[in-house]
Enzyme design. Structure first.
Site, PDB file in Angstrom:
ATOM      1  CG  HIS A  11      -3.485  -3.806   3.522  1.00 54.10           C
ATOM      2  ND1 HIS A  11      -2.327  -3.451   4.168  1.00 54.10           N
ATOM      3  CD2 HIS A  11      -3.961  -2.673   2.950  1.00 54.10           C
ATOM      4  CE1 HIS A  11      -2.108  -2.157   3.998  1.00 54.10           C
ATOM      5  NE2 HIS A  11      -3.080  -1.658   3.260  1.00 54.10           N
TER       6      HIS A  11
ATOM      7  CB  CYS B 128      -0.969  -0.040   1.178  1.00 51.71           C
ATOM      8  SG  CYS B 128      -2.404   1.040   0.969  1.00 51.71           S
TER       9      CYS B 128
END
Length: 484
Positions: free
Chosen positions: A427, A330
């Site tokens: 994630h 991310c």
């Protein structure tokens, strides 16, 4: 008619979240339909809900303990700190505003009707709602307009159980002091107390329990010994993550100033085959790391500048020259690129900001946040991963042609030509045992023996057993009031 009770703390980090999770699993095993609820949370470690929003990671764990999917009504107000004095306000799963602390204090009263609506919506689906406070009601300077503790309890008509933390010392003063400073109406809402995190012979605190009860008039519900299995559950605070492994493979994780969504680290820290080192600011990245993992960030551009200020950019280049591997997730993925473009000033001052240059990609920030629960495929190992995306910005560039994951048939992530530097937006990768084994095998780790997801379930059951054994759970639930 649903009933509800609120668990508040005599201080921060007394174990409220863990207790609510354990109570939720205990209620589920008693055949009750149970739902967790936290009016206001503050955390950059968020979870994506089934209804497309975001809530605090602790409430997602509590939902799991309750046998439910996480939904936005479980945590209607989530504060995600962006600076020392300001935070992004997430209201019912979506960005509402970015406010400084004083601005938020002046506007809290606007949020109470929304919070109550979420609470009642949730209560309509459950036999009992377990409500968790935030911080401590003893912070009476914050009582005006409060929606997190006694302000919510008053509005919803809820009784309160106060939790004290004996591990930090002074628990009698914590509880009796809370009783002393609260206004009469708030004090009268507290009907019982629990003592948490006791180490040693619990009977040694019998007199302490008597003192608290006699000085406050509150009913004692038990003294909970330290729960040794807590480390196996997803952590809400990066400081709660500590590696249990001592294997030959080392993963170094720079602790970014605004680290976010670091639940990627939980399965790694629990894996006995590797050692995870969280590197604090002010210390160099270790020279013997096999992998440097750059986690997510709430403010990527600011954390990138701080990354350089720590000298970690130099350490990272040296790591790559030595043949080490790098993974950015991310915000960490965005940092690894050539440039981050923030034309609209979404993260502060508009501009173009040079990245670390280890991936040939560029990220353009955009106001729309992507929130999605995702199933991905890792083609090299043929393993499937259940994860989630929660980010601003779109990343493109030549290294995207070497995407190492696919999501619904589309490529996800990027890799350098030699494959030693990788990044992605997904994630939750390492919660998949098969993928984690394959990935760590590429670092030289032996096949793992950790079954992460089943381990979380076993730990939630053990936590419920712990509460049933050391606290009067039946009495606590009997104190719950009907939701009005």
């Amino acid at each position: 008619m649903a009933r509800a009770i609120m668990i508040q703390g005599a201080g921060s980090n007394v174990g409220k979240s863990m207790i609510v999770a354990g109570l939720a699993r205990a209620c589920l095993r008693r055949g009750l339909s149970v739902a967790p609820f936290k009016p206001q949370n503050m955390s950059n470690n968020a979870a994506v809900t089934v209804d497309g929003g975001e809530i605090g990671r602790a409430q997602a764990l509590q939902a799991r303990a309750a046998g439910r999917d996480p939904v936005i009504d479980m945590n209607p107000v989530l504060l995600k700190p962006e600076t020392d004095t300001g935070a992004q306000v997430i209201l019912r799963g979506r960005r509402f505003a970015t406010l400084r602390a004083r601005e938020y204090g002046a506007r809290k009263h606007e949020l109470l009707p929304v919070v109550l609506d979420s609470f009642r919506t949730l209560a309509a689906t459950a036999d009992i709602v377990l409500v968790e406070g935030a911080g401590s009601p003893a912070e009476i300077n914050l009582r005006a307009g409060d929606i997190a503790n006694m302000g919510f309890a008053e509005a919803a008509g809820l009784p309160v159980v106060l939790v004290g933390d004996i591990d930090r010392g002074g628990v009698i003063a914590q509880c009796v002091g809370t009783h002393a400073v609260l206004p009469d109406a708030d004090r009268d809402r507290i009907v019982a107390f629990l003592i948490n995190k006791f180490r040693g012979d619990v009977s040694l605190f019998d007199e302490g329990v008597t003192e608290i009860a006699s000085r406050t008039g509150w009913r004692p519900l038990g003294v909970l010994p330290w729960f040794d299995g807590a480390w196996r559950l997803p952590a809400e605070d990066i400081l709660d993550i500590s590696s249990r492994g001592a294997g030959p493979v080392k993963i170094a994780v720079p602790r970014l100033n605004r680290i976010a969504n670091f639940d990627d680290l939980d399965p790694l820290a629990a894996d006995p085959g590797i050692a995870v080192e969280i590197v604090p600011r002010g210390r160099p990245l270790p020279g013997d790391a096999d992998l440097v993992l750059i986690p997510g960030s709430k403010t990527t551009i600011a954390d990138l500048a701080d990354f350089r200020a720590q000298g970690w950019d130099i350490d990272l280049l040296a790591h790559v020259r030595r043949g080490g591997q790098v993974l950015g997730v991310c915000g960490g993925y965005q940092m690894l690129g050539r440039e981050i473009v923030d034309a609209e000033g979404i993260e502060g001052t508009p501009g173009r900001f040079p990245g670390l240059g280890l991936l040939d990609v560029t990220t353009e920030m955009a106001p729309a946040k992507r929130l999605a629960r995702t199933t991905a495929l890792h083609p090299d190992s043929g393993t499937e991963v259940q994860g989630y995306e929660i980010h601003l910005g779109v990343t493109e560039g030549p290294d995207r042609a070497r995407a190492w994951l696919t999501v619904d048939g589309r490529p996800e992530g990027a890799a350098s030509a030699d494959g030693r530097v990788r990044g992605c937006y997904l994630h939750g990768l390492f919660a998949s045992d098969a993928f984690r084994t394959a990935f760590l095998g590429g670092l030289g780790a032996a096949p793992g023996t950790l079954f992460y997801e089943s381990g979380v379930e076993e730990t939630l059951d053990a936590l419920a057993d712990h509460l049933e054994r050391h606290a009067d759970v039946g009495a606590l639930l009997a104190l719950a009031a009907e939701v009005r």
